[in-house]
Design a protein around this motif. Structure first.
Motif, mmCIF file in Angstrom:
data_model
loop_
_atom_site.group_PDB
_atom_site.id
_atom_site.type_symbol
_atom_site.label_atom_id
_atom_site.label_comp_id
_atom_site.label_asym_id
_atom_site.label_seq_id
_atom_site.Cartn_x
_atom_site.Cartn_y
_atom_site.Cartn_z
ATOM 1 N N TRP A 133 0.841 -1.193 0.000
ATOM 2 C CA TRP A 133 0.000 0.000 0.000
ATOM 3 C C TRP A 133 0.880 1.249 0.000
ATOM 4 O O TRP A 133 1.960 1.255 0.586
ATOM 5 N N ALA A 134 0.388 2.309 -0.641
ATOM 6 C CA ALA A 134 1.130 3.567 -0.680
ATOM 7 C C ALA A 134 0.163 4.741 -0.551
ATOM 8 O O ALA A 134 -0.925 4.733 -1.140
ATOM 9 N N ILE A 135 0.567 5.742 0.227
ATOM 10 C CA ILE A 135 -0.200 6.988 0.305
ATOM 11 C C ILE A 135 0.073 7.786 -0.961
ATOM 12 O O ILE A 135 1.229 8.064 -1.293
ATOM 13 N N THR A 136 -0.984 8.128 -1.679
ATOM 14 C CA THR A 136 -0.821 8.872 -2.928
ATOM 15 C C THR A 136 -1.215 10.336 -2.795
ATOM 16 O O THR A 136 -0.932 11.125 -3.694
ATOM 17 N N ALA A 137 -1.863 10.712 -1.687
ATOM 18 C CA ALA A 137 -2.235 12.116 -1.494
ATOM 19 C C ALA A 137 -2.597 12.357 -0.036
ATOM 20 O O ALA A 137 -3.203 11.501 0.616
ATOM 21 N N ILE A 138 -2.202 13.527 0.469
ATOM 22 C CA ILE A 138 -2.705 14.060 1.741
ATOM 23 C C ILE A 138 -3.091 15.502 1.449
ATOM 24 O O ILE A 138 -2.220 16.350 1.221
ATOM 25 N N VAL A 139 -4.388 15.767 1.408
ATOM 26 C CA VAL A 139 -4.848 17.105 1.034
ATOM 27 C C VAL A 139 -5.781 17.664 2.100
ATOM 28 O O VAL A 139 -6.463 16.922 2.813
ATOM 29 N N GLY A 140 -5.798 18.980 2.197
ATOM 30 C CA GLY A 140 -6.743 19.670 3.059
ATOM 31 C C GLY A 140 -7.935 20.133 2.245
ATOM 32 O O GLY A 140 -7.815 20.452 1.060
ATOM 33 N N ARG A 141 -9.111 20.160 2.896
ATOM 34 C CA ARG A 141 -10.335 20.625 2.240
ATOM 35 C C ARG A 141 -10.954 21.705 3.125
ATOM 36 O O ARG A 141 -11.395 21.431 4.239
ATOM 37 N N LEU A 142 -10.963 22.906 2.608
ATOM 38 C CA LEU A 142 -11.428 24.076 3.355
ATOM 39 C C LEU A 142 -12.866 24.376 2.955
ATOM 40 O O LEU A 142 -13.172 24.549 1.769
ATOM 41 N N ALA A 143 -13.762 24.412 3.948
ATOM 42 C CA ALA A 143 -15.185 24.587 3.659
ATOM 43 C C ALA A 143 -15.452 25.918 2.961
ATOM 44 O O ALA A 143 -14.799 26.932 3.226
ATOM 45 N N LYS A 144 -16.429 25.906 2.080
ATOM 46 C CA LYS A 144 -16.923 27.139 1.477
ATOM 47 C C LYS A 144 -17.458 28.040 2.590
ATOM 48 O O LYS A 144 -18.080 27.554 3.541
ATOM 49 N N PRO A 145 -17.226 29.348 2.515
ATOM 50 C CA PRO A 145 -17.750 30.235 3.560
ATOM 51 C C PRO A 145 -19.243 30.007 3.797
ATOM 52 O O PRO A 145 -20.031 29.930 2.855
ATOM 53 N N GLY A 146 -19.610 29.851 5.061
ATOM 54 C CA GLY A 146 -21.008 29.652 5.420
ATOM 55 C C GLY A 146 -21.443 28.208 5.513
ATOM 56 O O GLY A 146 -22.547 27.927 5.982
ATOM 57 N N LEU A 147 -20.595 27.261 5.068
ATOM 58 C CA LEU A 147 -20.939 25.846 5.139
ATOM 59 C C LEU A 147 -20.082 25.148 6.195
ATOM 60 O O LEU A 147 -18.990 25.605 6.525
ATOM 61 N N PHE A 148 -20.594 24.023 6.721
ATOM 62 C CA PHE A 148 -19.793 23.229 7.652
ATOM 63 C C PHE A 148 -19.209 22.002 6.974
ATOM 64 O O PHE A 148 -18.270 21.409 7.487
#
Length: 224
Positions: A133-148
């Motif tokens: 197994w290999a990690i192919t991505a570690i990404v952050g996801r920032l919510a759209k303003p006003g959404l959770f």
């Protein structure tokens, strides 16, 4: 392809139960119950904020935040918040909103933010041709303003994992937080592969709360 073949294992509950069986992983999973009126009431009493989400689903579809504050109740679906003076009134409305689908209730985690916008993380783990197994991505996801919800299909912004951690905490937090995400990914995959043979790719949804604790929200067997 059935659930036991792994790649299309849609049930969040089945995967959560498997991970809760591991003493090193369980402390990183928010308390989770099946959706019933009694469970919703008790979890709101205990935690004040919960997230209810379909047992089967992706992309943030159907995810609802429910809160209790000084005897009043509210739920937020996408950007719209509905407020109620009693639990029964809130439950009746919420139950109509969710329809007949089976739902989970999970303790709400107050995520670290960037500019007031919650951020979480997706770690993609893929089985290679040689069986490793290999990690192919570690990404952050920032919510759209006003959404959770942070999902990109809901207007979220994609960041590198390192940038997300640096901007929501500090540069010194990047290495240890990513290291723990990798360790939890590897441990969890060993558990899931043992329980559900045949899985070949996994998408782990991690959150880091405002105190810096890392949580596993769910694991997708068909990550986007």
């Amino acid at each position: 392809m059935g659930d036991d073949q792994g790649r299309q294992l849609a049930s969040k509950w089945a995967k959560t139960e498997a991970l809760l069986s591991h003493s090193g992983i369980a402390p990183h999973i928010p308390p989770t119950r099946m959706f019933t009126k009694a469970n919703l009431s008790s979890m709101l009493q205990a935690h004040g904020m919960v997230v209810v989400k379909p047992v089967r689903g992706a992309g943030g579809h159907g995810v609802i935040k429910v809160t209790r504050d000084s005897g009043s109740y509210a739920y937020t679906y996408y950007s719209k918040t509905n407020r109620f003076g009693s639990f029964d009134a809130m439950y009746q409305s919420l139950n109509g909103k969710k329809g007949a689908r089976r739902y989970l209730i999970q303790k709400g985690i107050r995520l670290a933010t960037i500019g007031g916008r919650p951020i979480d993380y997706r770690v993609k783990y893929v089985k290679q041709a040689d069986g490793h197994w290999a990690i192919t991505a570690i990404v952050g996801r920032l919510a759209k303003p006003g959404l959770f919800v942070t999902n990109i299909c809901r207007g979220g912004t994609l960041l590198s994992g390192s940038e997300g951690i640096r901007r929501s905490f500090s540069s010194s937090a990047v290495v240890p937080k990513k290291r723990l995400m990798r360790q939890l990914t590897q441990m969890s995959t060993a558990v899931l592969e043992g329980r559900f043979p045949g899985i070949g790719q996994l998408g782990f949804d991690f959150g880091i709360d405002r105190n810096g604790k890392i949580w596993i929200f769910e694991v997708n067997t068909r990550p986007q």
